[in-house]
Design a protein around this motif. Sequence first.
Motif, mmCIF file in Angstrom:
data_model
loop_
_atom_site.group_PDB
_atom_site.id
_atom_site.type_symbol
_atom_site.label_atom_id
_atom_site.label_comp_id
_atom_site.label_asym_id
_atom_site.label_seq_id
_atom_site.Cartn_x
_atom_site.Cartn_y
_atom_site.Cartn_z
ATOM 1 N N PHE A 136 -13.968 15.904 6.754
ATOM 2 C CA PHE A 136 -12.579 16.320 6.931
ATOM 3 C C PHE A 136 -11.788 15.299 7.746
ATOM 4 N N THR A 137 -12.422 14.686 8.732
ATOM 5 C CA THR A 137 -11.735 13.669 9.528
ATOM 6 C C THR A 137 -11.400 12.453 8.671
ATOM 7 N N VAL A 138 -12.366 11.974 7.913
ATOM 8 C CA VAL A 138 -12.120 10.819 7.033
ATOM 9 C C VAL A 138 -11.075 11.174 5.982
ATOM 10 N N GLY A 139 -11.162 12.363 5.421
ATOM 11 C CA GLY A 139 -10.176 12.797 4.436
ATOM 12 C C GLY A 139 -8.769 12.872 5.011
ATOM 13 N N ALA A 140 -8.653 13.355 6.239
ATOM 14 C CA ALA A 140 -7.334 13.421 6.878
ATOM 15 C C ALA A 140 -6.768 12.037 7.125
ATOM 16 N N VAL A 141 -7.609 11.107 7.543
ATOM 17 C CA VAL A 141 -7.145 9.737 7.779
ATOM 18 C C VAL A 141 -6.704 9.085 6.468
ATOM 19 N N VAL A 142 -7.497 9.246 5.424
ATOM 20 C CA VAL A 142 -7.146 8.653 4.126
ATOM 21 C C VAL A 142 -5.866 9.282 3.581
ATOM 22 N N SER A 143 -5.749 10.595 3.657
ATOM 23 C CA SER A 143 -4.541 11.273 3.170
ATOM 24 C C SER A 143 -3.317 10.836 3.965
ATOM 25 N N GLY A 144 -3.459 10.734 5.273
ATOM 26 C CA GLY A 144 -2.353 10.279 6.106
ATOM 27 C C GLY A 144 -1.936 8.859 5.776
ATOM 28 N N THR A 145 -2.913 8.009 5.509
ATOM 29 C CA THR A 145 -2.603 6.624 5.143
ATOM 30 C C THR A 145 -1.867 6.566 3.811
ATOM 31 N N ILE A 146 -2.291 7.357 2.843
ATOM 32 C CA ILE A 146 -1.626 7.373 1.539
ATOM 33 C C ILE A 146 -0.193 7.891 1.677
ATOM 34 N N ILE A 147 -0.009 8.947 2.456
ATOM 35 C CA ILE A 147 1.345 9.484 2.662
ATOM 36 C C ILE A 147 2.227 8.451 3.347
ATOM 37 N N TRP A 148 1.704 7.775 4.354
ATOM 38 C CA TRP A 148 2.482 6.747 5.050
ATOM 39 C C TRP A 148 2.851 5.609 4.105
ATOM 40 N N LEU A 149 1.903 5.162 3.269
ATOM 41 C CA LEU A 149 2.189 4.082 2.331
ATOM 42 C C LEU A 149 3.267 4.490 1.328
ATOM 43 N N CYS A 150 3.176 5.702 0.817
ATOM 44 C CA CYS A 150 4.195 6.173 -0.130
ATOM 45 C C CYS A 150 5.563 6.268 0.539
ATOM 46 N N TRP A 151 5.595 6.736 1.767
ATOM 47 C CA TRP A 151 6.864 6.864 2.485
ATOM 48 C C TRP A 151 7.435 5.488 2.847
ATOM 49 N N ARG A 152 6.589 4.566 3.248
ATOM 50 C CA ARG A 152 7.037 3.241 3.684
ATOM 51 C C ARG A 152 7.540 2.394 2.523
ATOM 52 N N PHE A 153 6.890 2.463 1.392
ATOM 53 C CA PHE A 153 7.228 1.594 0.277
ATOM 54 C C PHE A 153 7.940 2.330 -0.857
ATOM 55 N N ARG A 154 8.651 3.397 -0.539
ATOM 56 C CA ARG A 154 9.411 4.120 -1.556
ATOM 57 C C ARG A 154 10.630 3.293 -1.977
ATOM 58 N N GLU A 155 11.189 3.619 -3.124
ATOM 59 C CA GLU A 155 12.323 2.848 -3.644
ATOM 60 C C GLU A 155 13.576 3.047 -2.823
ATOM 61 N N SER A 156 13.762 4.239 -2.251
ATOM 62 C CA SER A 156 14.989 4.513 -1.518
ATOM 63 C C SER A 156 14.951 3.994 -0.087
ATOM 64 N N ASN A 157 13.884 3.344 0.307
ATOM 65 C CA ASN A 157 13.787 2.801 1.656
ATOM 66 C C ASN A 157 14.777 1.634 1.793
ATOM 67 N N PRO A 158 15.629 1.647 2.823
ATOM 68 C CA PRO A 158 16.612 0.567 2.954
ATOM 69 C C PRO A 158 15.971 -0.805 3.187
ATOM 70 N N LYS A 159 14.790 -0.845 3.748
ATOM 71 C CA LYS A 159 14.121 -2.121 4.009
ATOM 72 C C LYS A 159 13.391 -2.652 2.778
ATOM 73 N N ALA A 160 13.272 -1.844 1.748
ATOM 74 C CA ALA A 160 12.545 -2.268 0.553
ATOM 75 C C ALA A 160 13.440 -3.192 -0.271
ATOM 76 N N THR A 161 13.081 -4.450 -0.320
ATOM 77 C CA THR A 161 13.838 -5.414 -1.120
ATOM 78 C C THR A 161 12.958 -5.884 -2.265
ATOM 79 N N PRO A 162 13.548 -6.132 -3.417
ATOM 80 C CA PRO A 162 12.736 -6.595 -4.540
ATOM 81 C C PRO A 162 12.232 -8.020 -4.310
ATOM 82 N N THR A 163 11.097 -8.295 -4.876
ATOM 83 C CA THR A 163 10.545 -9.648 -4.784
ATOM 84 C C THR A 163 11.374 -10.582 -5.673
#
Length: 77
Positions: free
Chosen positions: A42-69
């Motif tokens: 459960f601890t490893v699962g929580a860490v992995v799930s949290g990392t996936i949620i953070w990655l999706c939130w950080r690199f979403r299209e509507s993020n103002p810092k997200a610029t196209p390559t």
Amino acid sequence: MAILVIIPAAEYVFAAGDEPGGYLDRRVVIWNLFYRMMTVAFTVGAVVSGTIIWLCWRFRESNPKATPTPYEKEGVW
């Protein structure tokens, strides 16, 4: 993960004496090991799930810092 299984098993092996005495209830040992492993799972699962949620939130299209390559700007793959 293997260390979590080997260390408790080694404790019981080295704790065994030469004279017969108290017996080990294997059901209790197995359930104890099961609960330890589920805590780790459960601890490893929580860490992995949290990392996936953070990655999706950080690199979403509507993020103002997200610029196209440069390749995405040109439309060339």
